[in-house]
Scaffold this active site. Structure first.
Site, PDB file in Angstrom:
ATOM      1  N   VAL A  11       0.825  -1.212   0.000  1.00  0.00           N
ATOM      2  CA  VAL A  11       0.000   0.000   0.000  1.00  0.00           C
ATOM      3  C   VAL A  11       0.862   1.266   0.000  1.00  0.00           C
ATOM      4  CG1 VAL A  11      -1.575   1.357   1.453  1.00  0.00           C
ATOM      5  CG2 VAL A  11      -2.038  -1.043   1.016  1.00  0.00           C
ATOM      6  N   GLU A 154      -7.574   2.335   2.387  1.00  0.00           N
ATOM      7  CA  GLU A 154      -7.174   2.048   1.010  1.00  0.00           C
ATOM      8  C   GLU A 154      -7.944   0.837   0.485  1.00  0.00           C
ATOM      9  OE1 GLU A 154      -5.302   3.786  -1.184  1.00  0.00           O
ATOM     10  OE2 GLU A 154      -6.215   2.250  -2.415  1.00  0.00           O
ATOM     11  N   LYS A 210     -13.944   0.254   5.773  1.00  0.00           N
ATOM     12  CA  LYS A 210     -12.918  -0.626   5.200  1.00  0.00           C
ATOM     13  C   LYS A 210     -13.156  -2.080   5.622  1.00  0.00           C
ATOM     14  CE  LYS A 210      -9.298  -2.274   3.389  1.00  0.00           C
ATOM     15  NZ  LYS A 210      -9.140  -2.480   1.963  1.00  0.00           N
ATOM     16  N   ASN A 214     -14.273  -5.376   3.122  1.00  0.00           N
ATOM     17  CA  ASN A 214     -13.551  -6.652   2.992  1.00  0.00           C
ATOM     18  C   ASN A 214     -14.381  -7.816   3.510  1.00  0.00           C
ATOM     19  OD1 ASN A 214     -11.392  -5.660   1.670  1.00  0.00           O
ATOM     20  ND2 ASN A 214      -9.937  -5.781   3.362  1.00  0.00           N
ATOM     21  N   CYS A 266      -5.188  -9.367   3.418  1.00  0.00           N
ATOM     22  CA  CYS A 266      -6.299  -8.528   3.876  1.00  0.00           C
ATOM     23  C   CYS A 266      -7.523  -9.301   4.368  1.00  0.00           C
ATOM     24  CB  CYS A 266      -6.696  -7.569   2.779  1.00  0.00           C
ATOM     25  SG  CYS A 266      -5.418  -6.334   2.514  1.00  0.00           S
ATOM     26  N   ARG A 334       1.087 -14.251   1.315  1.00  0.00           N
ATOM     27  CA  ARG A 334       0.519 -14.292   2.659  1.00  0.00           C
ATOM     28  C   ARG A 334      -0.826 -15.024   2.629  1.00  0.00           C
ATOM     29  NH1 ARG A 334       1.598  -8.018   4.269  1.00  0.00           N
ATOM     30  NH2 ARG A 334       1.282  -7.732   2.042  1.00  0.00           N
TER      31      ARG A 334
HETATM   32  N1  LIG Z   1      -1.893  -5.228   0.726  1.00  0.00           N
HETATM   33  C1  LIG Z   1      -3.087  -4.793   0.347  1.00  0.00           C
HETATM   34  O1  LIG Z   1      -3.612  -5.191  -0.697  1.00  0.00           O
HETATM   35  C2  LIG Z   1      -3.847  -3.798   1.178  1.00  0.00           C
HETATM   36  C3  LIG Z   1      -4.972  -3.158   0.623  1.00  0.00           C
HETATM   37  C4  LIG Z   1      -5.650  -2.228   1.397  1.00  0.00           C
HETATM   38  C5  LIG Z   1      -5.231  -1.958   2.700  1.00  0.00           C
HETATM   39  N2  LIG Z   1      -4.140  -2.609   3.229  1.00  0.00           N
HETATM   40  C6  LIG Z   1      -3.707  -2.266   4.579  1.00  0.00           C
HETATM   41  O2  LIG Z   1      -2.594  -1.390   4.488  1.00  0.00           O
HETATM   42  C7  LIG Z   1      -1.667  -1.635   5.548  1.00  0.00           C
HETATM   43  C8  LIG Z   1      -0.305  -1.968   4.965  1.00  0.00           C
HETATM   44  O3  LIG Z   1      -0.417  -3.175   4.223  1.00  0.00           O
HETATM   45  P1  LIG Z   1       0.754  -3.712   3.294  1.00  0.00           P
HETATM   46  O4  LIG Z   1       0.264  -4.949   2.640  1.00  0.00           O
HETATM   47  O5  LIG Z   1       1.257  -2.583   2.473  1.00  0.00           O
HETATM   48  O6  LIG Z   1       1.840  -4.067   4.416  1.00  0.00           O
HETATM   49  P2  LIG Z   1       3.316  -4.626   4.222  1.00  0.00           P
HETATM   50  O7  LIG Z   1       3.516  -5.581   5.317  1.00  0.00           O
HETATM   51  O8  LIG Z   1       3.518  -5.044   2.799  1.00  0.00           O
HETATM   52  O9  LIG Z   1       4.239  -3.345   4.461  1.00  0.00           O
HETATM   53  C9  LIG Z   1       4.369  -2.671   5.682  1.00  0.00           C
HETATM   54  C10 LIG Z   1       5.676  -1.877   5.634  1.00  0.00           C
HETATM   55  O10 LIG Z   1       5.736  -1.044   6.796  1.00  0.00           O
HETATM   56  C11 LIG Z   1       7.075  -1.044   7.271  1.00  0.00           C
HETATM   57  N3  LIG Z   1       7.051  -0.629   8.685  1.00  0.00           N
HETATM   58  C12 LIG Z   1       6.577  -1.308   9.756  1.00  0.00           C
HETATM   59  N4  LIG Z   1       6.716  -0.548  10.880  1.00  0.00           N
HETATM   60  C13 LIG Z   1       7.249   0.627  10.488  1.00  0.00           C
HETATM   61  C14 LIG Z   1       7.605   1.824  11.172  1.00  0.00           C
HETATM   62  N5  LIG Z   1       7.422   1.950  12.502  1.00  0.00           N
HETATM   63  N6  LIG Z   1       8.150   2.836  10.467  1.00  0.00           N
HETATM   64  C15 LIG Z   1       8.347   2.710   9.137  1.00  0.00           C
HETATM   65  N7  LIG Z   1       8.009   1.609   8.425  1.00  0.00           N
HETATM   66  C16 LIG Z   1       7.473   0.578   9.097  1.00  0.00           C
HETATM   67  C17 LIG Z   1       7.555  -2.461   7.034  1.00  0.00           C
HETATM   68  O11 LIG Z   1       8.971  -2.528   7.024  1.00  0.00           O
HETATM   69  C18 LIG Z   1       6.931  -2.753   5.662  1.00  0.00           C
HETATM   70  O12 LIG Z   1       7.801  -2.363   4.616  1.00  0.00           O
HETATM   71  C19 LIG Z   1      -2.290  -2.770   6.375  1.00  0.00           C
HETATM   72  O13 LIG Z   1      -3.027  -2.211   7.433  1.00  0.00           O
HETATM   73  C20 LIG Z   1      -3.221  -3.445   5.385  1.00  0.00           C
HETATM   74  O14 LIG Z   1      -4.285  -4.093   6.014  1.00  0.00           O
HETATM   75  C21 LIG Z   1      -3.434  -3.508   2.482  1.00  0.00           C
END
Ligand SMILES: NC(=O)c1ccc[n+]([C@@H]2O[C@H](COP(=O)([O-])OP(=O)(O)OC[C@H]3O[C@@H](n4cnc5c(N)ncnc54)[C@H](O)[C@@H]3O)[C@@H](O)[C@H]2O)c1
Length: 445
Positions: A11, A154, A210, A214, A266, A334
């Site tokens: 995201v 998102e 959100k 889902n 998700c 995942r």
């Molecule tokens: N993946 C999807 O399709 C999707 C869609 C909509 C919403 N979301 C939501 O968005 C959020 C992020 O999802 P994602 O899949 O991108 O996660 P992800 O696990 O792919 O990425 C998270 C990132 O955050 C970084 N991080 C963690 N703690 C941190 C900190 N304190 N400071 C800086 N960076 C830090 C990690 O190193 C990692 O790179 C989640 O809440 C998820 O539910 C995901």
């Protein structure tokens, strides 16, 4: 506009790259120093269409930067997106430790009026907690800087993330602040046909939206999977039923494809978190509980079919598997159904050669090393190289190159002409004509 995006996963990185693409100045922050270094060089750490071209272009044109330091980002940014992970805690609730850590750091580092945007998927009420944490850290600094915490969940889909972000069905802005509404409306205007698709609502309403979205999608999938299992018992072809009900505009065709269960980062975690939220309110989430149960059962369907055909002891049996990612278009594994099928075969004594167009590097890190070391799991560089000596082909993820394969090659190279189709990609009548033994999900064989 000057934006910081904290967290550069599926995201955060897409958000940062898309805002930069529209001309904004974006700085992306991540804890993972190695990943930050790779992104600085223009390398895209995940597979997502268009991103590999967008990163170097926006870096070169000076609109996109990467850092491990939130303090550095706070020197220039006015809008801070929190896009860190919210994985499930032991009880299934969303683990907010990363979100709250960022909130604290923001309170410790912001320099001027700031809009703090929660883009991570977080339970209702998290906005209030983030606000209190930022305020507490500001007080400790003796600072009184104006800020707003808003919710902007998102809705992008992995596999089409850039396209979804660039042309969203809707953008949800959860805040009562006029200032934040104006700024966010301006920021999203180029993406939303001048705000036709921006929905303003309360912060808690946005947080709940959100999860409800889902949960609804997971419910549609699970409902259809339940119908598919019943169809098998009744000698009914669920694909006919799918067409029959999808043509009703009140139902529609989306998310009613029967398959081998939903995975990804998700749906599973968000359904679990919403169940936990309901329990905390002494509320019985009967539908959500059923969705979870159905999906857990569905992820075993392919394994059950394999064991029903070859026996519980799979020693001496070798299988070809297509598709490791949880869905096409991503390298994300995942909660992928492929993991359950692989575990079943390997734990039952069988061996597998698998292929995925994009998730094989991910598989090498995500799957147990002993599967590879023992030779029980091999990965093949070409999709047809999985076939040699296999007792059956198992289709788990419906990537495009698997949808219309060369069945002559399949017939030549498979040891036995057996296909388990976890995504109902092939026509049972054609399979029969070509002499394949075919098992789909919820279909006559
Ligand atoms: N993946 C999807 O399709 C999707 C869609 C909509 C919403 N979301 C939501 O968005 C959020 C992020 O999802 P994602 O899949 O991108 O996660 P992800 O696990 O792919 O990425 C998270 C990132 O955050 C970084 N991080 C963690 N703690 C941190 C900190 N304190 N400071 C800086 N960076 C830090 C990690 O190193 C990692 O790179 C989640 O809440 C998820 O539910 C995901």
């Amino acid at each position: 506009m000057k934006i910081a995006v904290v967290g550069t996963g599926y995201v955060g990185l897409v958000t940062g790259a898309c805002f930069a693409e529209m001309g904004n100045q974006v700085i992306c922050v991540d804890l993972d120093a190695e990943k930050v270094e790779r992104m600085r060089q223009g390398e895209c750490p995940i597979y997502e269409a268009s991103l590999p071209e967008m990163l170097p272009r926006n870096i070169e044109e000076g609109r996109l930067r990467f850092t491990t330091s939130l303090a550095e980002a706070a020197e220039t940014a006015d809008i801070f997106f929190i896009a860190v992970g919210t994985n499930p805690a032991a009880d299934g609730s969303a683990d907010l430790s990363a979100v709250m850590a960022v909130a604290r750091q923001l309170g410790e580092t912001i320099q001027r009026p700031a809009i703090i945007v929660d883009k991570s998927t977080v339970p209702v009420g998290t906005g209030e907690k983030v606000e209190a944490t930022v305020l507490d850290a500001l007080k400790k600094r003796g600072e009184n800087i104006e800020f707003e915490v808003i919710s902007n969940p998102e809705f992008l889909k992995e596999g089409a993330a850039v396209a979804d972000f660039m042309k969203p069905d809707r953008v949800i802005i959860g805040t009562d602040s006029e200032w934040a509404r104006d700024v966010m409306g301006q920021l999203y205007a180029p993406f939303t046909a001048k705000n036709d698709r921006v929905l303003y609502m309360g912060r808690r309403d946005a947080e709940m939206t959100k999860y409800a979205a889902n949960a609804m999608l997971a419910t549609k999938i699970s409902f259809m999977n339940e119908m598919a299992s019943l169809a098998e018992k009744l000698d009914v072809d669920i694909e006919q039923v799918r067409h029959g009900i999808g043509s009703d505009p009140r139902i529609g065709y989306s998310f009613i494809y029967p398959g081998c269960g939903y995975g990804g980062s998700c749906f599973p975690k968000d359904v679990k978190a919403l169940i936990q939220t309901a329990r905390e309110q002494d509320f019985d989430p009967a539908i959500l509980d059923a969705v979870e149960r159905r999906n857990a059962a569905q992820k075993q369907r392919l394994s059950e079919k394999i064991s029903a055909r070859f026996g519980n002891d799979l020693t001496g049996h070798h299988f070809a598997l297509w598709g490791l990612a949880f869905k096409p278009g991503t390298d994300d594994m995942r909660e992928a159904p492929s993991k359950e099928v692989l575990a079943h075969i390997i734990q039952s004594g069988g061996t597998v050669t698998a292929h995925d167009p994009e998730a094989m590097d991910m598989a090498r890190t995500e799957l147990p090393a002993e599967w590879f070391e023992s030779g029980r799991l091999k990965l093949a560089e070409h999709q047809y190289d999985v076939l040699d000596g296999a007792d059956a082909l198992i289709l788990v993820t419906e990537w495009k190159p698997y949808r219309q394969p060369d069945f002559d090659t399949l017939a030549e190279r498979l040891k036995q002409k057996i296909i388990f189709d976890g995504r109902n990609q092939y026509d049972p009548a054609l399979m029969k004509k070509l002499g394949f033994e075919y098992q789909g999900i919820g279909r006559k064989n």
